[in-house]
Design a protein around this motif. Structure first.
Motif, PDB file in Angstrom:
ATOM      1  N   TRP A  16      38.009 -53.159 108.627  1.00 28.35           N
ATOM      2  CA  TRP A  16      37.352 -52.651 107.426  1.00 28.35           C
ATOM      3  C   TRP A  16      36.897 -53.809 106.543  1.00 28.35           C
ATOM      4  O   TRP A  16      37.647 -54.739 106.274  1.00 28.35           O
ATOM      5  N   GLY A  18      35.346 -53.915 102.902  1.00 32.96           N
ATOM      6  CA  GLY A  18      34.960 -53.154 101.711  1.00 32.96           C
ATOM      7  C   GLY A  18      34.342 -54.048 100.665  1.00 32.96           C
ATOM      8  O   GLY A  18      34.645 -55.236 100.588  1.00 32.96           O
ATOM      9  N   ASP A  19      33.451 -53.436  99.869  1.00 37.13           N
ATOM     10  CA  ASP A  19      32.846 -54.233  98.806  1.00 37.13           C
ATOM     11  C   ASP A  19      33.817 -54.418  97.648  1.00 37.13           C
ATOM     12  O   ASP A  19      33.673 -55.350  96.876  1.00 37.13           O
ATOM     13  N   ASP A  29      32.690 -48.908  98.510  1.00 38.54           N
ATOM     14  CA  ASP A  29      32.073 -48.628  99.800  1.00 38.54           C
ATOM     15  C   ASP A  29      32.333 -49.801 100.721  1.00 38.54           C
ATOM     16  O   ASP A  29      32.787 -50.855 100.300  1.00 38.54           O
ATOM     17  N   GLY A  30      32.029 -49.626 101.972  1.00 38.62           N
ATOM     18  CA  GLY A  30      32.205 -50.697 102.941  1.00 38.62           C
ATOM     19  C   GLY A  30      31.812 -50.223 104.328  1.00 38.62           C
ATOM     20  O   GLY A  30      31.152 -49.193 104.491  1.00 38.62           O
ATOM     21  N   TYR A  31      32.235 -50.970 105.312  1.00 39.03           N
ATOM     22  CA  TYR A  31      31.892 -50.637 106.700  1.00 39.03           C
ATOM     23  C   TYR A  31      32.975 -51.204 107.618  1.00 39.03           C
ATOM     24  O   TYR A  31      33.777 -52.033 107.237  1.00 39.03           O
ATOM     25  N   ASP A  77      30.112 -45.599 110.965  1.00 35.95           N
ATOM     26  CA  ASP A  77      30.639 -46.285 109.783  1.00 35.95           C
ATOM     27  C   ASP A  77      30.500 -47.806 109.893  1.00 35.95           C
ATOM     28  O   ASP A  77      31.239 -48.548 109.272  1.00 35.95           O
ATOM     29  N   PHE A  79      27.945 -51.488 109.911  1.00 39.37           N
ATOM     30  CA  PHE A  79      27.120 -52.155 108.911  1.00 39.37           C
ATOM     31  C   PHE A  79      25.756 -51.478 108.732  1.00 39.37           C
ATOM     32  O   PHE A  79      25.212 -51.442 107.636  1.00 39.37           O
ATOM     33  N   TYR A  82      26.258 -48.681 106.348  1.00 41.59           N
ATOM     34  CA  TYR A  82      26.526 -49.267 105.033  1.00 41.59           C
ATOM     35  C   TYR A  82      25.224 -49.769 104.400  1.00 41.59           C
ATOM     36  O   TYR A  82      24.975 -49.561 103.206  1.00 41.59           O
ATOM     37  N   SER A  83      24.365 -50.384 105.196  1.00 45.74           N
ATOM     38  CA  SER A  83      23.089 -50.890 104.689  1.00 45.74           C
ATOM     39  C   SER A  83      22.208 -49.754 104.179  1.00 45.74           C
ATOM     40  O   SER A  83      21.538 -49.891 103.150  1.00 45.74           O
ATOM     41  N   ARG A  85      23.276 -46.859 102.991  1.00 47.20           N
ATOM     42  CA  ARG A  85      23.861 -46.395 101.725  1.00 47.20           C
ATOM     43  C   ARG A  85      23.578 -47.388 100.603  1.00 47.20           C
ATOM     44  O   ARG A  85      23.259 -46.994  99.474  1.00 47.20           O
ATOM     45  N   ALA A  86      23.693 -48.676 100.888  1.00 51.19           N
ATOM     46  CA  ALA A  86      23.439 -49.699  99.872  1.00 51.19           C
ATOM     47  C   ALA A  86      21.980 -49.647  99.421  1.00 51.19           C
ATOM     48  O   ALA A  86      21.689 -49.789  98.227  1.00 51.19           O
TER      49      ALA A  86
END
Length: 170
Positions: A16, A18-19, A29-31, A77, A79, A82-83, A85-86
């Motif tokens: 994991w 996470g940011d 959030d994270g990946y 889940d 990267f 995550y990208s 969502r970011a």
């Protein structure tokens, strides 16, 4: 199947990332990083032979449902997700900033349209400066009042008039 998955957990579970510092009102959030990990899939020959690999017949450890082979090999889940969502968060922040900028611009236009010229000082006056009955701006009105009070003091009259005018001064 569950004991095999638990024993092999270190080999299929991604790490994991996470940011850790989400903006106010947002969840962190994270990946998962699946680098050097092997997806562990389970099924039965009976299901695979009866339905093939393109329908939900496989179970991937770490996922919550039965999936087709293609879906089970994907990492929802990672990267990439995550990208996405970011990027959506970035666009939402930009839209909010643009909305706030438009509101400020509209307010500025309203203020510009509502301004008038003070007959005393000839400067542009905006509504929040206070319009008097004579059309003067608040600073001009204050200057005129101070001048009137100074004139009253020079003539010997009590500022505020009347016998008890001195009490109102305090």
């Amino acid at each position: 199947m569950p004991p095999v998955g638990q024993l092999a957990r270190d080999h299929w579970r991604g790490a994991w990332n996470g940011d850790g510092h989400a903006p106010e009102g947002e969840q962190p959030d994270g990946y998962r990083d699946y680098d050097r990990k092997v997806p562990l899939l389970a099924t039965t020959l009976k299901l695979l032979a009866a339905h093939g690999p393109h329908v939900p017949v496989g179970w991937r450890y770490g996922h919550s449902t039965w999936q087709s082979l293609d879906d089970a090999l994907d990492n929802p889940d990672d990267f990439r997700a995550y990208s996405v969502r970011a990027e959506a968060r970035r666009k939402a922040r930009e839209a909010e900033l643009e909305r706030a900028r438009r509101e400020r611009e509209e307010e500025r236009h309203r203020m510009e349209a509502a301004q008038w010229v003070c007959p005393g000082c000839r400067s542009s006056v905006y509504p929040d400066a206070g319009l008097t009955a004579s059309g003067e701006c608040s600073p001009c009105l204050s200057d005129r009042r101070r001048a009137a009070e100074a004139a009253q003091e020079q003539t010997g009259q009590a500022p505020g008039g009347g016998i008890f005018g001195w009490r109102r001064r305090a």
